[in-house]
Design a protein around this motif. Structure first.
Motif, PDB file in Angstrom:
ATOM      1  N   ALA A 103      -1.749 -13.336   0.043  1.00 21.21           N
ATOM      2  CA  ALA A 103      -2.557 -12.844   1.043  1.00 21.21           C
ATOM      3  C   ALA A 103      -1.782 -11.957   2.081  1.00 21.21           C
ATOM      4  N   GLU A 104      -0.363 -12.295   2.313  1.00 23.36           N
ATOM      5  CA  GLU A 104       0.322 -11.457   3.211  1.00 23.36           C
ATOM      6  C   GLU A 104       0.725 -10.307   2.649  1.00 23.36           C
ATOM      7  N   MET A 105       0.860 -10.310   1.438  1.00 23.36           N
ATOM      8  CA  MET A 105       1.353  -8.946   0.640  1.00 23.36           C
ATOM      9  C   MET A 105       0.229  -8.026   0.608  1.00 23.36           C
ATOM     10  N   GLN A 106      -1.180  -8.733   0.342  1.00 28.43           N
ATOM     11  CA  GLN A 106      -2.283  -7.850   0.250  1.00 28.43           C
ATOM     12  C   GLN A 106      -2.556  -7.104   1.651  1.00 28.43           C
ATOM     13  N   ARG A 107      -2.244  -8.033   2.696  1.00 26.31           N
ATOM     14  CA  ARG A 107      -2.334  -7.417   4.154  1.00 26.31           C
ATOM     15  C   ARG A 107      -1.525  -6.263   4.427  1.00 26.31           C
ATOM     16  N   ALA A 108      -0.038  -6.242   4.027  1.00 25.88           N
ATOM     17  CA  ALA A 108       0.984  -5.555   4.345  1.00 25.88           C
ATOM     18  C   ALA A 108       0.471  -4.144   3.300  1.00 25.88           C
ATOM     19  N   LEU A 109       0.239  -4.332   2.089  1.00 27.97           N
ATOM     20  CA  LEU A 109      -0.351  -3.267   1.375  1.00 27.97           C
ATOM     21  C   LEU A 109      -1.571  -2.450   1.781  1.00 27.97           C
ATOM     22  N   ASP A 110      -2.518  -3.260   2.400  1.00 26.71           N
ATOM     23  CA  ASP A 110      -3.747  -2.701   3.182  1.00 26.71           C
ATOM     24  C   ASP A 110      -3.237  -1.636   4.246  1.00 26.71           C
ATOM     25  N   ALA A 111      -2.336  -2.387   5.057  1.00 24.97           N
ATOM     26  CA  ALA A 111      -1.811  -1.397   6.226  1.00 24.97           C
ATOM     27  C   ALA A 111      -1.059  -0.359   5.827  1.00 24.97           C
ATOM     28  N   ARG A 112      -0.458  -0.436   4.757  1.00 24.15           N
ATOM     29  CA  ARG A 112       0.314   0.859   4.293  1.00 24.15           C
ATOM     30  C   ARG A 112      -0.836   1.793   3.937  1.00 24.15           C
ATOM     31  N   GLY A 113      -1.716   1.444   3.188  1.00 19.34           N
ATOM     32  CA  GLY A 113      -2.771   2.365   2.629  1.00 19.34           C
ATOM     33  C   GLY A 113      -3.269   3.233   4.078  1.00 19.34           C
ATOM     34  N   ALA A 114      -3.630   2.225   5.087  1.00 19.16           N
ATOM     35  CA  ALA A 114      -4.167   2.689   6.191  1.00 19.16           C
ATOM     36  C   ALA A 114      -3.378   3.831   6.927  1.00 19.16           C
ATOM     37  N   TRP A 144       7.692  -9.186 -13.425  1.00 18.25           N
ATOM     38  CA  TRP A 144       6.446  -8.788 -12.758  1.00 18.25           C
ATOM     39  C   TRP A 144       6.559  -7.327 -12.409  1.00 18.25           C
ATOM     40  N   TYR A 145       7.691  -6.786 -12.490  1.00 17.86           N
ATOM     41  CA  TYR A 145       7.764  -5.346 -12.075  1.00 17.86           C
ATOM     42  C   TYR A 145       7.700  -4.405 -13.266  1.00 17.86           C
ATOM     43  N   GLY A 146       7.423  -4.917 -14.600  1.00 19.80           N
ATOM     44  CA  GLY A 146       7.314  -4.095 -15.555  1.00 19.80           C
ATOM     45  C   GLY A 146       8.465  -4.088 -16.483  1.00 19.80           C
ATOM     46  N   ASP A 147       8.427  -3.133 -17.435  1.00 19.65           N
ATOM     47  CA  ASP A 147       9.708  -2.915 -18.277  1.00 19.65           C
ATOM     48  C   ASP A 147      10.593  -1.990 -17.785  1.00 19.65           C
ATOM     49  N   VAL A 148      11.407  -2.437 -16.530  1.00 16.79           N
ATOM     50  CA  VAL A 148      12.141  -1.509 -15.731  1.00 16.79           C
ATOM     51  C   VAL A 148      13.753  -2.545 -15.451  1.00 16.79           C
ATOM     52  N   ALA A 149      14.694  -1.962 -15.104  1.00 21.98           N
ATOM     53  CA  ALA A 149      15.790  -2.807 -15.087  1.00 21.98           C
ATOM     54  C   ALA A 149      15.751  -3.275 -13.416  1.00 21.98           C
ATOM     55  N   SER A 150      15.745  -4.923 -13.542  1.00 22.51           N
ATOM     56  CA  SER A 150      15.428  -5.431 -12.289  1.00 22.51           C
ATOM     57  C   SER A 150      16.078  -6.714 -12.268  1.00 22.51           C
ATOM     58  N   VAL A 151      15.993  -7.556 -11.024  1.00 21.59           N
ATOM     59  CA  VAL A 151      16.522  -8.777 -10.986  1.00 21.59           C
ATOM     60  C   VAL A 151      15.528  -9.574 -10.178  1.00 21.59           C
ATOM     61  N   PRO A 152      15.769 -10.820 -10.096  1.00 20.04           N
ATOM     62  CA  PRO A 152      14.990 -11.734  -9.209  1.00 20.04           C
ATOM     63  C   PRO A 152      15.077 -11.614  -7.696  1.00 20.04           C
ATOM     64  N   THR A 153      13.903 -11.865  -6.982  1.00 20.50           N
ATOM     65  CA  THR A 153      14.202 -11.702  -5.625  1.00 20.50           C
ATOM     66  C   THR A 153      13.287 -12.874  -4.850  1.00 20.50           C
ATOM     67  N   TRP A 154      13.438 -12.911  -3.640  1.00 18.25           N
ATOM     68  CA  TRP A 154      12.510 -14.085  -2.929  1.00 18.25           C
ATOM     69  C   TRP A 154      11.860 -13.444  -1.926  1.00 18.25           C
ATOM     70  N   ARG A 204       9.543  -8.938   7.530  1.00 18.73           N
ATOM     71  CA  ARG A 204       8.648  -9.410   6.601  1.00 18.73           C
ATOM     72  C   ARG A 204       8.998  -8.545   5.213  1.00 18.73           C
ATOM     73  N   LYS A 205       9.391  -9.425   4.256  1.00 26.78           N
ATOM     74  CA  LYS A 205       9.939  -8.670   2.933  1.00 26.78           C
ATOM     75  C   LYS A 205       9.108  -9.015   1.817  1.00 26.78           C
ATOM     76  N   LEU A 206       7.913  -8.102   1.842  1.00 24.63           N
ATOM     77  CA  LEU A 206       6.867  -8.061   0.979  1.00 24.63           C
ATOM     78  C   LEU A 206       6.789  -7.108  -0.199  1.00 24.63           C
ATOM     79  N   SER A 207       7.895  -6.794  -0.791  1.00 33.07           N
ATOM     80  CA  SER A 207       8.014  -5.689  -1.878  1.00 33.07           C
ATOM     81  C   SER A 207       7.609  -4.153  -1.112  1.00 33.07           C
ATOM     82  N   GLN A 208       7.513  -3.957   0.268  1.00 36.56           N
ATOM     83  CA  GLN A 208       7.499  -2.653   0.680  1.00 36.56           C
ATOM     84  C   GLN A 208       8.122  -1.722  -0.129  1.00 36.56           C
ATOM     85  N   ASN A 209       9.290  -1.951  -0.836  1.00 42.77           N
ATOM     86  CA  ASN A 209      10.022  -0.655  -1.262  1.00 42.77           C
ATOM     87  C   ASN A 209       9.617  -0.714  -2.656  1.00 42.77           C
ATOM     88  N   LYS A 210       8.416  -1.230  -2.976  1.00 46.65           N
ATOM     89  CA  LYS A 210       7.878  -1.011  -4.544  1.00 46.65           C
ATOM     90  C   LYS A 210       6.590  -0.287  -4.484  1.00 46.65           C
TER      91      LYS A 210
END
Length: 212
Positions: free
Chosen positions: A199-210, A87-97, A168-174
């Motif tokens: 929904a939690e990830m969207q909420r965190a992403l919206d907060a990051r944008g705000a 889901w990250y695209g064509d980049v070196a990466s590993v699974p996470t939770w 709250r680990k929601l891919s904030q580093n992406k």
């Protein structure tokens, strides 16, 4: 739980929201024979605006945990799910939770029988309120003798945590576009779909944008 500053969850209102939306908790303590764990529903104390929670355990779980005598760890688990490296695209990466979780630790206060009854009543009302025909604790065919007999088999507690570790680990580093792609996958119909986590990830992403 190992903490990472990038994922630390410290806002009390957000922690209260986590507890309110995820009342099924794991209670952990250290007994003479080693660690012990139980699973019970907890609620925020409706007379406080902090992270104080109330709940109950069935007898003899109170003795197993030494309830009121030693520290109790309450683990609150929010939405969580598998994140594929694809889901990250064509980049070196590993699974996470990805996940949202809080550890509340403190020595609980034992409730009086009347306080325990009130907590039991609140628990029933809290969950029954979602039903079109709620069955409240004091309604027929239940009678006072039946309820009091059941209540005697439980021990109520109130816990004001002296230590809180929440994450709250929601891919904030992406990047935002990668997060949106992950949200799309979690919202879809695939084998790892998890709409609540999306929904939690969207909420965190919206907060990051705000914040920008």
């Amino acid at each position: 739980m190992r903490q990472n500053p990038s994922f630390a969850m410290t806002d009390v209102s957000e922690l209260r929201r986590l507890v309110d939306r995820n009342p099924w908790a794991t209670l952990v303590s250290s007994a003479d024979d080693g660690p012990v764990a139980s699973h019970y529903a907890v609620l925020l104390d409706d007379e406080r605006d902090d992270l104080t929670i109330v709940g109950h355990v069935g007898k003899p779980d109170d003795l197993i945990h030494g309830l009121g005598e030693r520290e109790l760890l309450v683990v609150v688990q929010g939405p969580h799910g598998y994140i594929s490296p694809g889901w990250y695209g064509d980049v070196a990466s590993v699974p996470t939770w990805n996940f949202v979780s809080a550890h509340l630790t403190g020595i609980p206060e034992l409730l009086s029988p009347d306080e325990n009854l009130r907590v039991l009543d609140r628990l029933v009302a809290h969950f029954e309120s979602r039903l079109t025909e709620p069955r409240l604790m004091w309604e027929r065919p239940n009678d006072e003798a039946y309820i009091e007999r059941l209540a005697r088999g439980t021990v109520g507690f109130r816990l004001t945590p002296t230590r809180v570790v929440a994450k709250r680990k929601l891919s904030q580093n992406k990047s935002a576009d990668v997060v949106e792609r992950i949200i799309g996958e979690l919202s879809g119909g695939g084998p790892y779909a998890q709409p609540e986590l999306a929904a939690e990830m969207q909420r965190a992403l919206d907060a990051r944008g705000a914040e920008r």
